[in-house]
Design a protein around this motif. Structure first.
Motif, PDB file in Angstrom:
ATOM      1  N   ALA A  77       0.830  -1.207   0.000  1.00  0.00           N
ATOM      2  CA  ALA A  77       0.000   0.000   0.000  1.00  0.00           C
ATOM      3  C   ALA A  77       0.864   1.257   0.000  1.00  0.00           C
ATOM      4  CB  ALA A  77      -0.929  -0.008   1.211  1.00  0.00           C
ATOM      5  N   VAL A  78       1.970   1.251   0.761  1.00  0.00           N
ATOM      6  CA  VAL A  78       2.875   2.403   0.786  1.00  0.00           C
ATOM      7  C   VAL A  78       3.526   2.590  -0.576  1.00  0.00           C
ATOM      8  CG1 VAL A  78       5.012   3.268   1.790  1.00  0.00           C
ATOM      9  CG2 VAL A  78       3.260   2.316   3.272  1.00  0.00           C
ATOM     10  N   GLU A  79       3.963   1.504  -1.188  1.00  0.00           N
ATOM     11  CA  GLU A  79       4.579   1.586  -2.527  1.00  0.00           C
ATOM     12  C   GLU A  79       3.589   2.154  -3.541  1.00  0.00           C
ATOM     13  OE1 GLU A  79       7.680   0.918  -3.585  1.00  0.00           O
ATOM     14  OE2 GLU A  79       8.353   0.502  -1.543  1.00  0.00           O
ATOM     15  N   GLU A  80       2.332   1.717  -3.477  1.00  0.00           N
ATOM     16  CA  GLU A  80       1.308   2.209  -4.404  1.00  0.00           C
ATOM     17  C   GLU A  80       1.068   3.705  -4.199  1.00  0.00           C
ATOM     18  OE1 GLU A  80      -1.446   2.543  -7.320  1.00  0.00           O
ATOM     19  OE2 GLU A  80      -0.163   0.815  -6.930  1.00  0.00           O
ATOM     20  N   ALA A  81       1.031   4.130  -2.938  1.00  0.00           N
ATOM     21  CA  ALA A  81       0.819   5.553  -2.652  1.00  0.00           C
ATOM     22  C   ALA A  81       2.002   6.389  -3.111  1.00  0.00           C
ATOM     23  CB  ALA A  81       0.579   5.749  -1.162  1.00  0.00           C
ATOM     24  N   MET A  82       3.197   5.852  -3.030  1.00  0.00           N
ATOM     25  CA  MET A  82       4.387   6.603  -3.435  1.00  0.00           C
ATOM     26  C   MET A  82       4.512   6.688  -4.955  1.00  0.00           C
ATOM     27  SD  MET A  82       6.045   7.502  -0.626  1.00  0.00           S
ATOM     28  CE  MET A  82       7.781   7.597  -0.868  1.00  0.00           C
ATOM     29  N   ARG A  83       3.875   5.771  -5.707  1.00  0.00           N
ATOM     30  CA  ARG A  83       3.975   5.776  -7.163  1.00  0.00           C
ATOM     31  C   ARG A  83       3.186   6.927  -7.787  1.00  0.00           C
ATOM     32  NH1 ARG A  83       2.153   0.407  -8.139  1.00  0.00           N
ATOM     33  NH2 ARG A  83       3.517  -0.560  -6.660  1.00  0.00           N
ATOM     34  N   THR A  84       2.047   7.273  -7.220  1.00  0.00           N
ATOM     35  CA  THR A  84       1.233   8.335  -7.811  1.00  0.00           C
ATOM     36  C   THR A  84       1.689   9.691  -7.272  1.00  0.00           C
ATOM     37  OG1 THR A  84      -0.395   8.095  -6.061  1.00  0.00           O
ATOM     38  CG2 THR A  84      -0.779   6.829  -8.050  1.00  0.00           C
ATOM     39  N   PRO A  85       1.903  10.675  -8.152  1.00  0.00           N
ATOM     40  CA  PRO A  85       2.356  11.988  -7.686  1.00  0.00           C
ATOM     41  C   PRO A  85       1.234  12.705  -6.931  1.00  0.00           C
ATOM     42  CG  PRO A  85       1.918  12.058 -10.035  1.00  0.00           C
ATOM     43  CD  PRO A  85       1.761  10.618  -9.611  1.00  0.00           C
ATOM     44  N   THR A  86       1.617  13.457  -5.910  1.00  0.00           N
ATOM     45  CA  THR A  86       0.649  14.215  -5.120  1.00  0.00           C
ATOM     46  C   THR A  86       0.690  15.701  -5.440  1.00  0.00           C
ATOM     47  OG1 THR A  86       2.251  14.409  -3.339  1.00  0.00           O
ATOM     48  CG2 THR A  86       0.703  12.574  -3.229  1.00  0.00           C
ATOM     49  N   SER A  87       1.709  16.169  -6.136  1.00  0.00           N
ATOM     50  CA  SER A  87       1.781  17.572  -6.525  1.00  0.00           C
ATOM     51  C   SER A  87       2.610  17.678  -7.807  1.00  0.00           C
ATOM     52  CB  SER A  87       2.421  18.408  -5.416  1.00  0.00           C
ATOM     53  OG  SER A  87       3.755  18.015  -5.231  1.00  0.00           O
ATOM     54  N   TYR A  88       2.512  18.829  -8.449  1.00  0.00           N
ATOM     55  CA  TYR A  88       3.242  19.052  -9.689  1.00  0.00           C
ATOM     56  C   TYR A  88       3.747  20.481  -9.699  1.00  0.00           C
ATOM     57  CZ  TYR A  88       4.139  19.968 -14.584  1.00  0.00           C
ATOM     58  OH  TYR A  88       4.725  20.339 -15.761  1.00  0.00           O
ATOM     59  N   ARG A  89       5.000  20.668 -10.065  1.00  0.00           N
ATOM     60  CA  ARG A  89       5.577  22.005 -10.170  1.00  0.00           C
ATOM     61  C   ARG A  89       6.038  22.206 -11.611  1.00  0.00           C
ATOM     62  NH1 ARG A  89       8.116  25.825  -6.697  1.00  0.00           N
ATOM     63  NH2 ARG A  89       9.624  27.044  -7.843  1.00  0.00           N
ATOM     64  N   ASP A  90       5.537  23.278 -12.210  1.00  0.00           N
ATOM     65  CA  ASP A  90       5.899  23.599 -13.583  1.00  0.00           C
ATOM     66  C   ASP A  90       7.188  24.411 -13.560  1.00  0.00           C
ATOM     67  OD1 ASP A  90       5.988  24.043 -16.259  1.00  0.00           O
ATOM     68  OD2 ASP A  90       4.326  25.475 -16.302  1.00  0.00           O
ATOM     69  N   ASP A  91       8.278  23.819 -14.015  1.00  0.00           N
ATOM     70  CA  ASP A  91       9.577  24.484 -14.021  1.00  0.00           C
ATOM     71  C   ASP A  91       9.927  25.066 -15.386  1.00  0.00           C
ATOM     72  OD1 ASP A  91      10.174  24.069 -11.338  1.00  0.00           O
ATOM     73  OD2 ASP A  91      10.886  22.044 -11.725  1.00  0.00           O
ATOM     74  N   SER A  92       8.953  25.191 -16.267  1.00  0.00           N
ATOM     75  CA  SER A  92       9.251  25.757 -17.579  1.00  0.00           C
ATOM     76  C   SER A  92       9.621  27.225 -17.414  1.00  0.00           C
ATOM     77  CB  SER A  92       8.053  25.599 -18.519  1.00  0.00           C
ATOM     78  OG  SER A  92       6.946  26.284 -17.989  1.00  0.00           O
ATOM     79  N   PRO A  93      10.540  27.737 -18.223  1.00  0.00           N
ATOM     80  CA  PRO A  93      10.987  29.132 -18.057  1.00  0.00           C
ATOM     81  C   PRO A  93       9.874  30.116 -18.404  1.00  0.00           C
ATOM     82  CG  PRO A  93      11.929  28.182 -20.042  1.00  0.00           C
ATOM     83  CD  PRO A  93      11.224  27.070 -19.329  1.00  0.00           C
ATOM     84  N   LEU A  94       9.867  31.226 -17.669  1.00  0.00           N
ATOM     85  CA  LEU A  94       8.894  32.286 -17.903  1.00  0.00           C
ATOM     86  C   LEU A  94       9.412  33.216 -18.995  1.00  0.00           C
ATOM     87  CD1 LEU A  94       7.980  33.115 -14.206  1.00  0.00           C
ATOM     88  CD2 LEU A  94       6.605  31.879 -15.870  1.00  0.00           C
ATOM     89  N   PRO A  95       8.519  33.917 -19.683  1.00  0.00           N
ATOM     90  CA  PRO A  95       8.982  34.850 -20.726  1.00  0.00           C
ATOM     91  C   PRO A  95       9.764  36.001 -20.107  1.00  0.00           C
ATOM     92  CG  PRO A  95       6.621  35.069 -20.364  1.00  0.00           C
ATOM     93  CD  PRO A  95       7.069  33.882 -19.569  1.00  0.00           C
TER      94      PRO A  95
END
Length: 160
Positions: free
Chosen positions: A28-46
């Motif tokens: 169950a811990v492995e399954e929970a760790m596989r799915t991302p809980t947050s996302y950060r967009d690191d693409s450069p800004l104009p």
């Protein structure tokens, strides 16, 4: 050296083995760790142009004065809890919880606050005006204007 006893060969009736339970927990811990809980967009800004606002975590930024006022309001509200609980206890103990008594208890703080505020206003306005000594040399035109502004919106018209 301490010798530990051997584990039982078979679990008791109706109970799962501890190894099986540990394996299920790890899965169950492995399954929970596989799915991302947050996302950060690191693409450069104009380099120029409008940058879209990004929601920031936590409480919104406030000025120090707004923080102090909010904290004072919270503590003043919290200070009303003990008298209210005492009033409830008295009403329940005396078995006189009728609307008239409740109204008198609720109106008592306002009835005490109004005279106190009136006395405070009188004391503030009772200050003597300072005595002003002005010494002029030459031709002088002196104009004294007294104005008193009260209320939310005010309109001052100083005319001669």
């Amino acid at each position: 050296m301490t010798h530990l006893p051997e584990p039982p060969a078979a679990p008791a009736a109706g109970q799962a083995r501890i190894d099986d339970q540990a394996a299920k927990l790890l899965a169950a811990v492995e399954e929970a760790m596989r799915t991302p809980t947050s996302y950060r967009d690191d693409s450069p800004l104009p380099d120029y142009g409008p940058t879209p606002p990004v929601q920031q975590p936590g409480a919104p930024a406030m000025s120090q004065q707004a923080t102090d006022v909010g904290r004072a309001a919270m503590f003043c509200g919290l200070a009303t809890v003990p008298p209210g609980l005492i009033a409830i206890g008295i009403l329940v103990a005396s078995e006189h919880a009728d609307p008239t008594v409740i109204g008198m208890i609720c109106a008592a703080p306002a009835a005490l606050a109004v005279p106190i505020l009136a006395i405070a206003r009188l004391l503030r306005s009772a200050k003597p005006e300072p005595e002003v000594h002005q010494h002029f040399h030459g031709n002088v035109t002196q104009t004294t204007t007294h104005s008193r502004t009260s209320g939310v919106w005010a309109k001052n018209i100083n005319q001669k």
